[in-house]
Design an enzyme around this catalytic site. Structure first.
Site, PDB file in Angstrom:
ATOM      1  CG  ASP A  89      -1.055  -5.694   4.082  1.00 42.22           C
ATOM      2  OD1 ASP A  89      -1.503  -4.843   3.292  1.00 42.22           O
ATOM      3  OD2 ASP A  89      -1.708  -6.117   5.055  1.00 42.22           O
TER       4      ASP A  89
ATOM      5  CG  HIS B  38      -1.905  -1.110   1.236  1.00 42.05           C
ATOM      6  ND1 HIS B  38      -3.079  -1.103   0.519  1.00 42.05           N
ATOM      7  CD2 HIS B  38      -1.855  -2.305   1.862  1.00 42.05           C
ATOM      8  CE1 HIS B  38      -3.718  -2.251   0.724  1.00 42.05           C
ATOM      9  NE2 HIS B  38      -2.996  -2.996   1.526  1.00 42.05           N
TER      10      HIS B  38
ATOM     11  CB  ALA C 267      -3.508  -0.333  10.302  1.00 41.75           C
TER      12      ALA C 267
HETATM   13 ZN   LIG Z   1      -3.417  -4.884   2.405  1.00 37.56          ZN
END
Ligand SMILES: [Zn+2]
Length: 380
Positions: free
Chosen positions: A267, A59, A302
Site C-alpha cells: 500500500d 500507489h 495515508a
Molecule cells: Zn491503498
C-alpha cells in the site's frame, strides 16, 4: 545472445520447501531445469534465493505515484523493483471519474508493455465512514455502470477494484466485476458481518488491507474482519510494516486464514524508498514523518512507506514466520490470485527468471527480473 547463468550454493526456497546447497539455472528470460555447459556459474553460498515479490496493492514510490505521468509511473516501478517487487499492480486512489478514466488508459499502456501486471482501482466506490486517505467529496456509490466505465477504460488490464459492497449498487457491482474476471476486493467498508458474507457469496475474493479502514472485530458484531478471515475463497491483504497492524493482529489473521490465503502488500505511497517530507496522495496532501505517512488534514494514516523487501525481512525476523510462509505471502499467493502463477510466484523451470538474492539476515543483495539483473549480486 541470451545470458546463461547458474546461481549455485544457495538455500533455495522452492514450492516443495527449502533446499540447501541448491541451484537455479537461467537461460535468457526464463528459469530452466538445466543450464547450458557454457553457462556462467556464480557461487552464492550463504545466501537465500527466493522468487521475486508480487505486490497487488501499491500507489507509488521514489517520490512518484501511479496517479502521475508515464515518467513518474516508471520511477515508482523502478523504485519497487530495487526493493524486490518484480511484479506489481498499480493502484489508483479516489479522484474525479474522468481523471481515473484517463489514468486507466495510461496505465493500461504500461501493462501492455509488461511494466506492470495491471491496475487496481481503490475508490471512488468506498464508504465515507471508512474513507481513510480518500477525498470524501469525490466518493460515490458503486453504480455498476460507473464501475463498468472504469474497467472498460483499463482495456482488459483492470485486475482489482476495492469497494464497499454495503453501499447502494455494491452487490451488483461485485457480480459485474466477477463476471468480467476482475477481482472484487472488500475494503474502505462499514459493512456488517452479514453484508460481507453476502458480498463474498456474490464473488468478492480479496480483503483490502484487512483491519485497516473497516470496523474492528467485535465479539457481538464480528464485522467484515471475521467474515473475510473465515471464508476459504478470500485472500486477505496485510500491511506488515509494524505501523498499520499490531504484531498480534497480524499473527491472528495469519493463523486464521492460513499461509495460503495471505498476501503481504505495501500500500506504498510516493515516499516509499525515499524519505520524510510532504507528498501528495491523489489530490490530498500527506506528511511523512519517521516513515509514517499521515494526511496533513485530519491525520489519517495515508498509505505506507513500506517496500516488500522490508515486509519480508520483518515477517521472518519480527513475526517469526517461516521463510516458506513469508515467500508464499509475498510471491506465490498474490501470483495465484492474479492468475499469473504459470509465469511468476515460484522458482520453477519454465517460469520468468524473477528472483531475489538475500543474505543470511534476509537483507536484499540482488534482484533479477526476466533474466536481467536489476541489482547485480552484492556478495560479501
Ligand atoms: Zn491503498
Amino acid at each position: 545472445m541470451a545470458p546463461s547463468l547458474v546461481l549455485a550454493g544457495a538455500r533455495v526456497v522452492l514450492p516443495s520447501g527449502v533446499v540447501d546447497d541448491g541451484r537455479v539455472s537461467v537461460e535468457g528470460t526464463r528459469i530452466v531445469a538445466t543450464a547450458a555447459e557454457s553457462a556462467e556459474v556464480v557461487d552464492v553460498t550463504g545466501h537465500w534465493l527466493v522468487p521475486g515479490f508480487v505486490d497487488i496493492h501499491n500507489h507509488g514510490g521514489g517520490g512518484a505515484s501511479f496517479s502521475g505521468t508515464p515518467e513518474q509511473i516508471l520511477t515508482a516501478i523502478r523504485t519497487h523493483r530495487l526493493h524486490g517487487t518484480t511484479t506489481l499492480v498499480a493502484s489508483t486512489v479516489t479522484d474525479e471519474m474522468d481523471l481515473l478514466v484517463r489514468q486507466a488508459g495510461l496505465l493500461s499502456e504500461l501493462a501492455e508493455q509488461g511494466e506492470i501486471a495491471g491496475i487496481h482501482f481503490e475508490g471512488p466506490f468506498i464508504s465515507p465512514c471508512r474513507k481513510g486517505a480518500h477525498s470524501e467529496e469525490l466518493l460515490r456509490d458503486p453504480d455498476p455502470a460507473e464501475v463498468r466505465k472504469l474497467i472498460d477504460a483499463a482495456r482488459g488490464r483492470a485486475k482489482m477494484v476495492t469497494l464497499a459492497a454495503e453501499l447502494p449498487g455494491g452487490i451488483d457491482s461485485v457480480r459485474l466485476l466477477a463476471e468480467h474476471g476482475v477481482i472484487a476486493a472488500i475494503g474502505h467498508t462499514d459493512a456488517t458481518y452479514e453484508q460481507t458474507v453476502e458480498a463474498i457469496e456474490a464473488g468478492a475474493t480479496v480483503a483490502t488491507h484487512l483491519f485497516n479502514a473497516m470496523p474492528p472485530l467485535g465479539h457481538r458484531a464480528p464485522g467484515p474482519v471475521a467474515a473475510l478471515l473465515e471464508d476459504e475463497r478470500v485472500t486477505v491483504e496485510l500491511i506488515n510494516d509494524g505501523v498499520h497492524l499490531h504484531p498480534a493482529a497480524l499473527e491472528l489473521a495469519f493463523h486464521r486464514a492460513g499461509a495460503s490465503r495471505v498476501a503481504f502488500i505495501t500500500d506504498a505511497m510516493d515516499a516509499a524508498g525515499t524519505g520524510d517530507g510532504r507528498y501528495m496522495l491523489g489530490p490530498l496532501e500527506v506528511e511523512v514523518s519517521e516513515g509514517v505517512a499521515r494526511l496533513v488534514e485530519g491525520g489519517s494514516i495515508a498509505g505506507s512507506t513500506l517496500t516488500q523487501d522490508r515486509a519480508f525481512q520483518r515477517a521472518v525476523t519480527v513475526d517469526k514466520l517461516s521463510v516458506e510462509d513469508a515467500v508464499a505471502a509475498l510471491s506465490a499467493n498474490p501470483a495465484r490470485l492474479l492468475g499469473l502463477f504459470d509465469r511468476v510466484g515460484s522458482l520453477e523451470p519454465g517460469k520468468d527468471a524473477d528472483l531475489l538474492l538475500l543474505d543470511a539476515d534476509f537483507a536484499l543483495k540482488g534482484v533479477m527480473r526476466r533474466g536481467a539483473w536489476v541489482i547485480p549480486p552484492q556478495l560479501a
